[in-house]
Design an enzyme around this catalytic site. Structure first.
Site, mmCIF file in Angstrom:
data_model
loop_
_atom_site.group_PDB
_atom_site.id
_atom_site.type_symbol
_atom_site.label_atom_id
_atom_site.label_comp_id
_atom_site.label_asym_id
_atom_site.label_seq_id
_atom_site.Cartn_x
_atom_site.Cartn_y
_atom_site.Cartn_z
ATOM 1 N N HIS A 1 0.813 -1.210 0.041
ATOM 2 C CA HIS A 1 -0.147 0.221 0.161
ATOM 3 C C HIS A 1 1.045 1.255 -0.224
ATOM 4 C CE1 HIS A 1 -2.920 2.699 2.379
ATOM 5 N NE2 HIS A 1 -3.083 2.963 1.110
ATOM 6 N N GLU B 1 2.359 1.971 -3.475
ATOM 7 C CA GLU B 1 1.104 2.578 -4.196
ATOM 8 C C GLU B 1 1.229 3.904 -3.810
ATOM 9 O OE1 GLU B 1 -2.859 3.863 -3.238
ATOM 10 O OE2 GLU B 1 -3.032 1.663 -3.040
ATOM 11 N N HIS B 2 1.131 4.572 -2.865
ATOM 12 C CA HIS B 2 1.343 5.758 -2.691
ATOM 13 C C HIS B 2 2.576 6.711 -3.217
ATOM 14 C CE1 HIS B 2 -1.666 6.931 0.905
ATOM 15 N NE2 HIS B 2 -1.784 5.815 0.524
ATOM 16 N N GLU C 1 5.290 10.821 3.272
ATOM 17 C CA GLU C 1 4.379 9.801 2.920
ATOM 18 C C GLU C 1 4.093 8.609 3.638
ATOM 19 O OE1 GLU C 1 0.808 9.713 0.461
ATOM 20 O OE2 GLU C 1 2.553 11.188 0.498
ATOM 21 N N GLU D 1 -4.062 7.994 7.133
ATOM 22 C CA GLU D 1 -5.098 7.176 6.592
ATOM 23 C C GLU D 1 -5.576 6.162 7.447
ATOM 24 O OE1 GLU D 1 -5.929 4.461 2.646
ATOM 25 O OE2 GLU D 1 -4.038 5.470 2.763
#
Length: 1004
Positions: free
Chosen positions: A72, A75-76, A146, A153
């Site tokens: 994940h 992906e960011h 990030e 999130e």
């Protein structure tokens, strides 16, 4: 037939005879590049948007041990920059400035990246996209920043039952992409929700058990403690991204040859390191994980029951569709169904049944429902009834007529499917490339055709007491749970439920008659298109009386046997007080409840309806095949005209509505802030506590007394569009009017024009910034939020285009500065907002790291900084952004529903600007840069003479000290602190109503 996954052929293109819908005019081609990247090309000369989606067969199951969330996180990171385009966030900026959108999501076995953009900018956007998979840059600074975004999130989800109980796939932006879940109803896929506790109570050595989102703990603290460099691990993990594990769908306006040349040039440099795709070692559940009853403690009010069995994935038998057959029967809501009986007993409010899976190697069949308080006391009876129905299905055998009925429904739905936007089409198609042979990429599992009763019985046999897992959520379990799930700290306890116990539940289950559904009377037979003699460009008033008004527009674009009917019941007494509001709300809920058993078959057959509350009454909407539309409409109208309050259903719905109002306290802080903005702005809007108090006092007899008063003043605004002739539209309007107003004993009576109710919005004061500061209603939520609302103008074409242009130019820089650079919070956006035609800008931030006062100051600083960007805007950039906005406005309607919603929106608002697009585009073509800058200086910049602002600030428990400091501070110059929302509203003037002027809706 087992699922056939074709291996990529030799490099080049191959003619494939795709199974496609008869209505589909697009062209398709399968291409395999020399690096083994398999591509589906789609050419659509009519499209205004181009799109692409890349699926990589690397997902969270591939996360290295001890680095949960790495897939994940990668992906960011791929969104940041590339060697060819090194500017940070350059990809997102380019997409946004050219009318597009982009996103990604990480699921268990794959990661998907997708975007759309105006067609003229597709090549350059696609080149930027391709660099994700060729040479991305992942700088150390960006990596560290990030990680905070991923952690933010995760933290926004910690107190969300949707995540605590049902983890959804991780996503890099605000949208969560739909994954494949096979469910009942005509729509076969619903958003995938994996149960967090279900994952936790699985084999610890199976990747299904793992935490997949990632957090500061898993991506920085723990790796650092083990001496790992997270950027090094990220780069190493990226090596799994090999071309042979990728599938790409590219959707463009150009010819297939042109698009093929483009992908050959842009994607051939992706490396093929011949990686192997991840394969699950086994099923994640062993015998110790079955025959369980799990009691879990949720955050929100409401009891839920979910019964789950591990099954053989039906993707292995997709031509036979065993789960589609079973979910249709088990999830049915008509008479004789599980749901109909438990609803009539007052035990449940809904039921869903179907297969969910994130792998081709294992799957689950689940039945889930929302329970009432009475249902909580009868869970054993409910489970017993479910197993009694499963026994009935076994004893009764598989019925070929039911299978054939579903085949007919699926075939009609597939061949008359509505065209959707390209970004949805590519994301929905790409997974089929991995699962099905090329000729079936467009159809996937949508058309089961092989009747195989033994396969259905095989799955049915797996839904046994020996294999069951029962998950039961209720706040009544507080104090009685014994364990906690580690990632979301969900409290739970586990009991064993052996088959002999379930047999006892079966024996004492309700004795009401369970039976299979009758043949579906709503399956359309007449799919012919009606002749339209008069070419009507815009909706026109076809019929007008003191009781109703009919707007009509035939379908001239889509040639589909479908129709959309809207009936707006204007009842001015529906919202004049909190008591009136909740009474009307419950009246609408009861209508839907009463119709459910009858109308369920219509929805299965592709004829949908909804009844919902509006600001001035309620609205009925029907959409689907026109063949049986009048049958359903007549049933709805009769139910409305002959309405009576049933005390047992009143009690169940009131109980559920009370809990829904109470759950406002557990909404995300940014959602609470948005409600407060509306409460401040709207003339007739009631606080949740007042609605809750009114609802608590409402009884069935008082509702029955209220309704004649409510309905004694009613006007009907009707809209009919689609495959229907003018004479039939008039006939329908007459039938509506006769049934509502002339049925014996009807409560409906006409309304005089002077009683027409309009929603109005308060006008804020120039050069004044208002603050509303409040503590979050759930102080356990670590997130605070701010919404800075900048009111600009009432609907006006010249002002509209300038505000829209500013939003287009500023939205991505705001996201980049406030979210990417400053890392203030995962939820960060600048967008437009319209409240009854009053247009505004709003900036939303939700954060755990900074308090709302600080966030608000950073928003101010962004506007201050951005002032120079606007003033220094080059002629080239100005023209480019204007062209992008024009291209977006000229995007054609893709289906009947898009077109009818646009036109109804103009009617409902009272603006009646059916030529809105053409008029605003004409103004855009003439707009000068100096006019745009003057508009910014007048309304938007920080010290603009007509800047009107409200800052709503919701403080979490984390920021309680900052809240106390903020409310104690003296108000700075040109600010006003709102302490009494209703006193403030009474002191402000109102904008005029768009429905009130000449040429607007009249009733004479």
């Amino acid at each position: 037939m087992a699922a056939a996954v074709a291996a990529p052929a030799a490099a080049g293109s191959r003619d494939v005879e795709f199974i496609r819908a008869r209505s589909d005019k697009r062209e398709y081609r399968r291409v395999v590049l020399p690096n083994a990247l398999e591509i589906l090309l789609i050419s659509d000369p009519d499209t205004d948007k181009a799109a692409a989606c890349m699926e990589v067969e690397v997902g969270s199951f591939s996360d290295p041990e001890g680095l949960e969330g790495l897939a994940h996180f990668l992906e960011h990171m791929l969104f940041y920059a590339s060697e060819k385009y090194p500017g940070e966030d350059e990809y997102k900026k380019y997409i946004t400035e050219h009318g597009g959108s982009c996103n990604a999501y990480t699921s268990s076995e794959t990661t998907n990246f997708y975007f759309d953009v105006n067609v003229d900018n597709f090549e350059e956007a696609l080149d930027r996209f391709a660099q994700f998979f060729i040479k991305p840059l992942m700088s150390q600074d960006a990596v560290l920043r990030e990680i905070k975004a991923v952690d933010s999130e995760h933290k926004k989800n910690l107190l969300s039952d949707g995540w605590r109980m049902y983890q959804v796939p991780a996503s890099s932006a605000l949208l969560v992409m739909i994954d494949q879940i096979i469910f009942l109803h005509p729509m076969p896929y619903l958003q995938r929700k994996q149960q967090s506790l279900q994952k936790h109570l699985a084999s610890k050595d199976h990747p299904y058990h793992k935490f997949s989102t990632g957090s500061l703990e898993t991506l920085e603290i723990k790796p650092k403690g083990r001496g790992l460099d997270i950027r090094h691990e990220l780069l190493k993990f990226y090596e799994n991204y090999s071309a042979n594990l990728m599938h790409l769908v590219v959707y463009g306006k150009e010819s297939l040859d042109c698009i093929q040349g483009l992908v050959d040039r842009l994607f051939s440099d992706i490396k093929n390191t011949d990686q192997r795709s991840f394969k699950c070692p086994s099923h994640p559940l062993s015998e110790e994980h079955l025959q369980l009853l799990v009691k879990a403690l949720p955050i929100e009010e409401g009891d839920y029951l979910r019964i789950i069995w591990p099954i053989t994935p039906s993707i292995q038998f997709y031509k036979e569709g065993p789960c589609h057959y079973l979910s249709h029967l088990i999830g049915h809501e008509g008479e004789g169904s599980i749901f109909h009986i438990i609803k009539e007993l007052g035990w449940a409010m809904n039921l869903m049944a179907g297969e969910s899976t994130d792998s081709t190697e294992y799957s689950f069949f689940s039945i889930s429902m929302r329970l009432t308080d009475a249902g909580h006391e009868h869970v054993e009876d409910i489970v017993g009834l479910i197993f009694k129905y499963l026994v009935l299905l076994k004893e009764d055998g598989v019925h070929e007529w039911i299978f054939n009925e579903l085949v007919a429904i699926n075939g009609t739905e597939f061949h008359y499917q509505d065209k959707i936007d390209p970004i949805s089409y590519v994301t929905g198609t790409v997974s089929s490339m991995r699962l099905f042979p090329p000729e079936e990429w467009l159809v996937g599992s949508a058309l089961p055709s092989k009747y195989a009763p033994q396969r259905i019985m095989m799955i049915l046999d797996q839904l046994s007491p020996e294999r069951v897992r029962i998950f039961w959520e209720s706040k009544k379990f507080e104090g009685s749970t014994t364990s906690a799930e580690p990632w979301y700290n969900t409290s739970y306890s586990v009991e064993n439920v052996i088959p002999s116990v379930i047999q006892q539940w079966i024996q004492k289950a309700p004795t009401e008659k369970l039976h299979l559904p009758e043949p579906n009377m709503f399956i359309p037979k007449d799919l012919a298109l009606k002749e339209v003699n008069e070419k009507v460009t815009f909706p026109k008033v076809l019929r007008k009386t003191p009781l109703s008004q009919l707007w009509y527009k035939p379908d001239l674009l889509f040639s589909t046997p479908k129709v959309h009917v809207i009936i707006d019941f204007h009842c001015p007494l529906s919202s004049h007080s909190p008591e009136a509001y909740v009474s009307t709300d419950l009246f609408v809920d009861l209508l839907v409840d009463y119709l459910n058993a009858y109308a369920f078959d219509a929805q299965i057959a592709g004829l949908y309806y909804s009844i919902y509350l509006t600001s001035a009454g309620f609205q009925v909407s029907l959409g689907g095949y026109n063949d049986k539309m009048r049958v359903l409409l007549n049933a709805i109208l009769k139910q409305i005209a002959n309405f009576e309050v049933k005390p047992n259903r009143f009690s169940a719905l009131k109980e559920t509505t009370v809990k829904d109002y109470q759950n406002f306290n557990f909404r995300q802080p940014h959602s609470q802030a948005s409600f407060y903005v509306s409460l401040i702005l709207e003339d007739k809007k009631w606080p949740v506590p007042e609605k809750l108090e009114a609802l608590s006092k409402l009884e069935s007899d008082s509702l029955a007394k209220f309704l004649p008063n409510l309905l004694s003043k009613t006007f009907l605004e009707c809209y009919i569009q689609g495959n229907i002739e003018p004479s039939e539209a008039k006939s329908i309007a007459q039938e509506i009017e006769d049934t509502i107003f002339n049925t014996p004993n009807t409560m409906f009576k006409s309304m005089s024009p002077s009683q027409y109710l309009t929603e109005r919005v308060i006008m804020l004061e120039n050069e004044l910034k208002c603050y509303y500061q409040i503590e979050g209603l759930n102080q356990k939520n670590e997130n605070s939020s701010v919404i800075q609302y900048i009111q600009v103008h009432q609907d006006d074409a010249s002002s509209n285009i300038k505000l829209q242009l500013f939003s287009l130019i500023a939205s991505q820089p705001a996201f980049n500065q406030l979210r990417t650079v400053e890392q203030l919070g995962y939820i960060t956006r600048l967008s437009l907002r319209s409240d009854y035609g009053v247009w505004a800008l709003q900036v939303v931030i939700q954060s755990t790291v900074k308090d709302p006062s600080y966030l608000d100051a950073r928003v101010d600083e962004f506007f201050k900084m951005f002032e120079s960007k606007i003033h220094e805007l080059s002629d080239k950039d100005f023209k480019r952004n204007v062209k992008s906005l024009i291209d977006s406005k000229l995007e054609k309607f893709k289906n009947l529903w898009e077109e009818s919603h646009f036109y109804w929106g103009e009617i409902d608002a009272g603006t009646l600007k059916f030529d809105r697009v053409e008029s605003e585009v004409a103004l855009l073509r003439e707009l000068k840069k100096e006019e745009f800058i003057a508009f910014f200086d007048q309304y938007i910049k920080l010290d603009a003479p007509q800047r009107r602002t409200v800052s709503v600030q919701v403080f979490s428990g984390n920021h309680s000290a900052e809240f106390k400091k903020a409310v104690a501070e003296a108000d700075p110059p040109k600010t006003y602190r709102i302490t009494d929302i209703f006193g403030f509203k009474r002191s402000r003037p109102l904008y005029s109503s768009l429905k009130g002027g000449p040429g607007r809706i009249t009733m004479d």
